[in-house]
Motif scaffolding. Structure first.
Motif, PDB file in Angstrom:
ATOM      1  N   UNK A 118     -18.458  -8.213   3.559  1.00 31.47           N
ATOM      2  CA  UNK A 118     -17.778  -7.314   2.626  1.00 31.47           C
ATOM      3  C   UNK A 118     -16.613  -6.595   3.291  1.00 31.47           C
ATOM      4  N   UNK A 119     -16.796  -6.180   4.540  1.00 36.19           N
ATOM      5  CA  UNK A 119     -15.708  -5.519   5.282  1.00 36.19           C
ATOM      6  C   UNK A 119     -14.534  -6.469   5.432  1.00 36.19           C
ATOM      7  N   UNK A 120     -14.813  -7.726   5.785  1.00 33.75           N
ATOM      8  CA  UNK A 120     -13.739  -8.704   5.951  1.00 33.75           C
ATOM      9  C   UNK A 120     -13.030  -8.978   4.615  1.00 33.75           C
ATOM     10  N   UNK A 121     -13.791  -9.029   3.531  1.00 37.36           N
ATOM     11  CA  UNK A 121     -13.184  -9.246   2.214  1.00 37.36           C
ATOM     12  C   UNK A 121     -12.261  -8.088   1.850  1.00 37.36           C
ATOM     13  N   UNK A 122     -12.730  -6.832   2.130  1.00 42.57           N
ATOM     14  CA  UNK A 122     -11.889  -5.658   1.863  1.00 42.57           C
ATOM     15  C   UNK A 122     -10.621  -5.704   2.701  1.00 42.57           C
ATOM     16  N   UNK A 123     -10.756  -6.092   3.940  1.00 45.10           N
ATOM     17  CA  UNK A 123      -9.610  -6.163   4.846  1.00 45.10           C
ATOM     18  C   UNK A 123      -8.603  -7.200   4.342  1.00 45.10           C
ATOM     19  N   UNK A 124      -9.096  -8.368   3.925  1.00 47.29           N
ATOM     20  CA  UNK A 124      -8.220  -9.417   3.390  1.00 47.29           C
ATOM     21  C   UNK A 124      -7.492  -8.922   2.138  1.00 47.29           C
ATOM     22  N   UNK A 125      -8.231  -8.228   1.277  1.00 44.43           N
ATOM     23  CA  UNK A 125      -7.647  -7.705   0.037  1.00 44.43           C
ATOM     24  C   UNK A 125      -6.534  -6.707   0.350  1.00 44.43           C
ATOM     25  N   UNK A 126      -6.796  -5.829   1.351  1.00 44.90           N
ATOM     26  CA  UNK A 126      -5.786  -4.842   1.744  1.00 44.90           C
ATOM     27  C   UNK A 126      -4.535  -5.527   2.293  1.00 44.90           C
ATOM     28  N   UNK A 127      -4.724  -6.581   3.047  1.00 42.03           N
ATOM     29  CA  UNK A 127      -3.582  -7.323   3.606  1.00 42.03           C
ATOM     30  C   UNK A 127      -2.774  -7.967   2.482  1.00 42.03           C
ATOM     31  N   UNK A 131       1.078  -7.281   1.559  1.00 43.24           N
ATOM     32  CA  UNK A 131       2.070  -8.359   1.481  1.00 43.24           C
ATOM     33  C   UNK A 131       2.806  -8.318   0.135  1.00 43.24           C
ATOM     34  N   UNK A 132       2.042  -8.052  -0.937  1.00 41.44           N
ATOM     35  CA  UNK A 132       2.664  -7.986  -2.266  1.00 41.44           C
ATOM     36  C   UNK A 132       3.669  -6.830  -2.341  1.00 41.44           C
ATOM     37  N   UNK A 133       3.307  -5.670  -1.727  1.00 44.32           N
ATOM     38  CA  UNK A 133       4.222  -4.525  -1.717  1.00 44.32           C
ATOM     39  C   UNK A 133       5.496  -4.867  -0.955  1.00 44.32           C
ATOM     40  N   UNK A 134       5.344  -5.532   0.199  1.00 49.52           N
ATOM     41  CA  UNK A 134       6.525  -5.898   0.989  1.00 49.52           C
ATOM     42  C   UNK A 134       7.426  -6.843   0.214  1.00 49.52           C
ATOM     43  N   UNK A 135       6.837  -7.819  -0.446  1.00 51.61           N
ATOM     44  CA  UNK A 135       7.618  -8.763  -1.231  1.00 51.61           C
ATOM     45  C   UNK A 135       8.299  -8.048  -2.395  1.00 51.61           C
ATOM     46  N   UNK A 136       7.573  -7.105  -3.023  1.00 50.64           N
ATOM     47  CA  UNK A 136       8.140  -6.347  -4.128  1.00 50.64           C
ATOM     48  C   UNK A 136       9.322  -5.505  -3.689  1.00 50.64           C
ATOM     49  N   UNK A 137       9.251  -4.917  -2.497  1.00 53.73           N
ATOM     50  CA  UNK A 137      10.346  -4.109  -1.969  1.00 53.73           C
ATOM     51  C   UNK A 137      11.545  -4.976  -1.618  1.00 53.73           C
ATOM     52  N   UNK A 138      11.281  -6.178  -1.115  1.00 53.94           N
ATOM     53  CA  UNK A 138      12.401  -7.030  -0.700  1.00 53.94           C
ATOM     54  C   UNK A 138      13.151  -7.592  -1.901  1.00 53.94           C
TER      55      UNK A 138
END
Length: 140
Positions: A118-127, A131-138
């Motif tokens: 579950x921790x790894x899944x949360x970490x992947x989701x956060x990443x 990534x989506x925020x960075x793409x949205x800003x660019x």
């Protein structure tokens, strides 16, 4: 009289033989308890370029040296008539154990508990969100 060819046994004795590069072949038992007594031996054998192998049962090694058990044995001298057979064995063991990087790479089962999953899944989701925020800003 000639010096007899004998099998050397005992952890401390075999360790000094490996360090001095006197051992021609080292045989380690798989069921040594505690395992920490011999778990560093393969690394030492690789460092000193001494062929080693791991066999099933310390009682088998004990039979070789007429004791109940032996965790490690080493060959230091080999008769000339047995040299070719020993060379075949050492080449085989070097390929299987010394030069095999797969053995060192595959530690543990790689199976995580439910909490860790579950921790790894949360970490992947956060990443992914990052990534989506960075793409949205660019794009803007």
């Amino acid at each position: 009289t000639k010096k007899p060819q004998v099998i050397k046994y005992g952890l401390n004795h075999v360790t000094t033989l490996i360090e001095n590069k006197e051992a021609k072949l080292v045989v380690i038992a798989h069921d040594v308890d505690p395992i920490e007594m011999v778990c560093w031996l393969p690394a030492l054998c690789r460092k000193k370029d001494v062929p080693y192998c791991i066999i099933k049962g310390k009682s088998r090694l004990g039979q070789l040296v007429h004791k109940k058990t032996a965790s490690v044995v080493a060959l230091t001298s080999i008769r000339t008539e047995d040299k070719s057979e020993c060379d075949k064995l050492t080449d085989n063991f070097k390929a299987q154990f010394n030069d095999n990087a797969e053995i060192r790479r595959r530690w543990g089962g790689g199976i995580m508990g439910i909490k860790s999953q579950h921790v790894m899944q949360r970490r992947e989701k956060a990443i992914q969100i990052e990534q989506a925020k960075k793409l949205g800003l660019q794009i803007v």
